[in-house]
Design a protein around this motif. Structure first.
Motif, short mmCIF file in Angstrom:
data_model
loop_
_atom_site.label_atom_id
_atom_site.label_comp_id
_atom_site.label_asym_id
_atom_site.label_seq_id
_atom_site.Cartn_x
_atom_site.Cartn_y
_atom_site.Cartn_z
N UNK A 271 -66.42 -2.56 19.91
CA UNK A 271 -67.45 -3.55 20.23
C UNK A 271 -68.81 -2.91 20.03
N UNK A 272 -69.61 -3.40 19.08
CA UNK A 272 -69.26 -4.45 18.13
C UNK A 272 -68.26 -3.97 17.08
N UNK A 273 -67.71 -4.91 16.35
CA UNK A 273 -66.73 -4.55 15.34
C UNK A 273 -67.35 -3.68 14.25
N UNK A 387 -72.58 4.30 16.52
CA UNK A 387 -73.32 4.29 17.79
C UNK A 387 -74.70 4.91 17.64
N UNK A 388 -74.82 5.87 16.76
CA UNK A 388 -76.13 6.51 16.54
C UNK A 388 -77.15 5.50 16.00
N UNK A 412 -71.35 -7.27 20.83
CA UNK A 412 -72.17 -6.14 21.28
C UNK A 412 -71.39 -5.29 22.28
N UNK A 413 -71.86 -4.08 22.47
CA UNK A 413 -71.28 -3.20 23.48
C UNK A 413 -72.06 -3.40 24.78
N UNK A 430 -76.45 -2.39 20.52
CA UNK A 430 -76.11 -3.08 19.28
C UNK A 430 -77.10 -2.65 18.21
N UNK A 431 -76.82 -3.07 16.98
CA UNK A 431 -77.78 -2.70 15.93
C UNK A 431 -79.00 -3.63 16.01
N UNK A 432 -80.15 -3.16 15.55
CA UNK A 432 -81.39 -3.93 15.68
C UNK A 432 -81.34 -5.31 15.04
N UNK A 433 -80.63 -5.46 13.92
CA UNK A 433 -80.56 -6.75 13.23
C UNK A 433 -79.85 -7.78 14.10
#
Length: 446
Positions: A271-273, A387-388, A412-413, A430-433
Motif C-alpha cells: 500500500x500503495x500498490x 518508500x523513498x 496510500x499507506x 504516498x507519492x506527490x502526484x
C-alpha cells in the motif's frame, strides 16, 4: 519475396563474414547467438562457415572459392559466378556440431550473420539455389511468430514490410507486360511496392490509435510506483516477473519469448500498490525498424520509477549484452531513472564466480528466481526505493466522504488515523502526484 521459414525440415548453414572491424571472439560470439536465433525458429544448425574479407559490401558477398564450397553443401542447385579474389578462407564448427566434413547437400537454408542488401541477397540465392536469410530477416521472422497482442503484431508487421519492400523482385508477368507495352502504366513490381506503401500507411494509422490508448493507460498508472524489467533477450526477465508478481506470464528458454509488455502488481501486495512491467528483450544488431517500432512498448521503461537491469550472470558475454541494453534505452530516450543491476541465474554459478562478480559489481544484486530468499530480498529492495519517493502528509476527510476514505485506504499507506467529531484525520505516505490528485478531488467536491 516473403519470409517462408519451414522450420520442421530446414537444415541451416551459418555464414560469418569477418572483417578488420568484426573478427575474433566478437565474431564467434555473434555466430553462436545466430545459432540460437535460428534454433528458436526450429531450424537445425548443421554447420558454420566463415570467410575473412576486407568488407562485406561486395556484390557477390563471398569469394568464388568459398561460394563453391557452400554450394556443394547445398547440393549445387545454383549458378556459381567466377571471380578472382585473394581473400582468406576459414571454417568454424561449433563444438556441439559434428567435426567431420558435412555431406553433399546437407543444408537447405543459408543464414548470414550480417545484413545483406537486396542485390546481395538475390545474387547469393541465384548462386546457391536455396533460401537465404540475413540476420535481420531471421530476427524479424522470430518477432512475427512471437507477437501476440495487437500492438506487437502491428509493430512487427511494419518492420517486416519495411524490410521486404526493397527486396521485392520483378515478376515474369510484369517483365513481359513492360516489354510488350501492355501494362497500364505500372509494372507488377511497381504495383506491389505501392500496395506495401498503402499497407504501411494504414498500419501506422492503426498503431498511432493503439499507442494513444496505451498512453492513456500509462497515464492512469502514473500515480503508482512502476518497476520495469529491462535486459537482453533470455536474461530471465519473465521468470523474475513471475516470481515477483505471481502472474502466469510466459516463461520459455528461447530468444524473444516475450514481445508484449506485461504489467502486474508486486506480490505480496503493498500500500500503495507497486507495478512491475516485463519489456521486450534486446539483442545485438537489433534492426533499426524494430527499435523504432517498439518505442511504444519500451515506453513502459521510459515512464518507470525504477529500472531493473536483468542480466544472465552465467553468460560470459553479459557485459557486452549490458552495453546493448544501455545503447537501446539511450536511443529511445530513457534517462535519469533510478537503475539497479540484477545478476540473475546465480544458481548456475559457483561460489567463487559469484564472489568475483560481486567484487566487480559491488552495487549489484545477485539473484536466482528459483531462490525464494533472493526474491524476498529483491521485493524488500523495491519497496524501500518506492518508500523513498513517498512524502508524508495529513488529509482531513469528513465522515460523509465514503469514497475518499476508501480510496485513501486502498491507494496510500496510512500510518495514523484520528477520529474527530465531524471528520477523520489521516496521516498518510504516498507519492506527490497521488496526493495532489486526491486533494484536488476533495476540493472539487466542496
Amino acid at each position: 519475396m516473403q519470409l517462408t521459414a519451414k522450420a520442421s525440415s530446414n537444415h541451416a548453414l551459418l555464414i560469418s563474414i569477418q572483417t578488420p572491424q568484426f573478427k575474433g571472439d566478437e565474431a564467434a560470439a555473434s555466430l553462436a547467438e545466430l545459432a540460437r536465433l535460428v534454433t528458436t525458429l526450429g531450424f537445425k544448425v548443421v554447420g558454420t562457415q566463415s570467410q575473412r574479407l576486407n568488407s562485406n559490401q561486395r556484390i557477390n558477398v563471398l569469394g568464388s572459392g568459398k561460394m563453391a564450397e557452400i554450394a556443394h553443401l547445398t547440393g549445387n542447385q545454383g549458378m556459381i559466378e567466377e571471380s578472382d579474389d585473394g581473400d582468406d578462407v576459414d571454417e568454424m564448427l561449433f563444438t556441439e556440431l559434428p567435426s567431420e566434413n558435412l555431406p553433399f547437400g546437407s543444408a537447405d537454408v543459408v543464414v548470414f550473420d550480417c545484413d545483406l542488401s537486396p542485390s546481395q541477397l538475390r545474387n547469393v540465392e541465384n548462386q546457391l539455389g536455396v533460401e537465404v536469410f540475413d540476420r535481420t530477416g531471421i530476427i524479424i521472422e522470430i518477432f512475427s511468430r512471437h507477437a501476440r497482442t495487437r500492438t506487437a503484431r502491428l509493430q512487427v508487421e511494419i518492420a517486416r514490410l519495411n524490410y521486404l519492400a526493397p527486396r521485392l523482385r520483378e515478376s515474369t508477368i510484369g517483365n513481359k507486360e513492360r516489354q510488350m507495352g501492355k501494362g497500364a502504366g505500372e509494372t507488377t513490381l511497381e504495383l506491389d511496392r505501392r500496395k506495401i506503401r498503402d499497407q504501411l500507411a494504414e498500419l501506422r494509422r492503426e498503431l498511432a490509435s493503439v499507442q494513444d490508448e496505451l498512453k492513456g493507460r500509462r497515464s492512469q498508472r502514473s500515480e503508482l510506483f512502476c518497476v520495469a524489467l529491462v535486459g537482453y533477450t533470455n536474461a530471465g526477465k519473465s521468470s523474475m516477473m513471475r516470481a515477483l508478481t505471481g502472474s502466469e506470464v510466459l516463461v520459455e528458454n528461447k530468444l524473444f519469448a516475450t514481445l508484449d509488455t506485461t504489467v502486474r502488481a508486486l506480490q505480496p501486495i503493498t500500500q500503495p500498490r507497486i507495478l512491475v512491467s516485463d519489456t521486450v528483450g534486446f539483442i545485438k544488431k537489433l534492426p533499426h525498424d524494430l527499435v523504432a517500432s517498439f518505442h511504444s512498448t519500451l515506453a513502459e521503461a521510459h515512464d518507470a520509477s525504477l529500472l531493473l537491469y536483468v542480466v544472465d550472470a552465467s553468460d560470459a558475454s553479459f557485459r557486452s549484452q549490458l552495453d546493448v541494453v544501455h545503447e537501446v534505452l539511450k536511443e529511445v530516450g530513457v534517462d535519469g531513472i533510478t537503475k539497479q543491476l540484477i545478476l540473475n541465474k546465480s544458481d548456475q554459478l559457483s561460489a567463487e564466480q559469484q564472489q568475483a562478480l560481486m567484487i566487480e559489481f559491488p552495487d549489484a544484486m545477485m539473484t536466482s528466481t528459483r531462490n525464494p530468499q533472493d526474491i524476498a530480498k529483491l521485493h524488500k529492495f523495491i519497496v524501500s526505493i518506492a518508500e523513498d519517493e513517498m512524502v508524508e502528509d495529513e488529509i482531513i476527510v469528513p465522515y460523509t466522504a465514503n469514497g475518499i476514505i476508501g480510496e485513501i485506504r486502498s491507494s496510500m499507506s496510512v500510518t495514523k488515523e484520528e477520529y474527530e467529531y465531524e471528520h477523520i484525520t489521516f496521516t498518510v505516505r504516498s507519492n506527490p502526484i497521488n496526493l495532489a490528485r486526491l486533494k484536488k478531488q476533495m476540493q472539487n467536491k466542496d
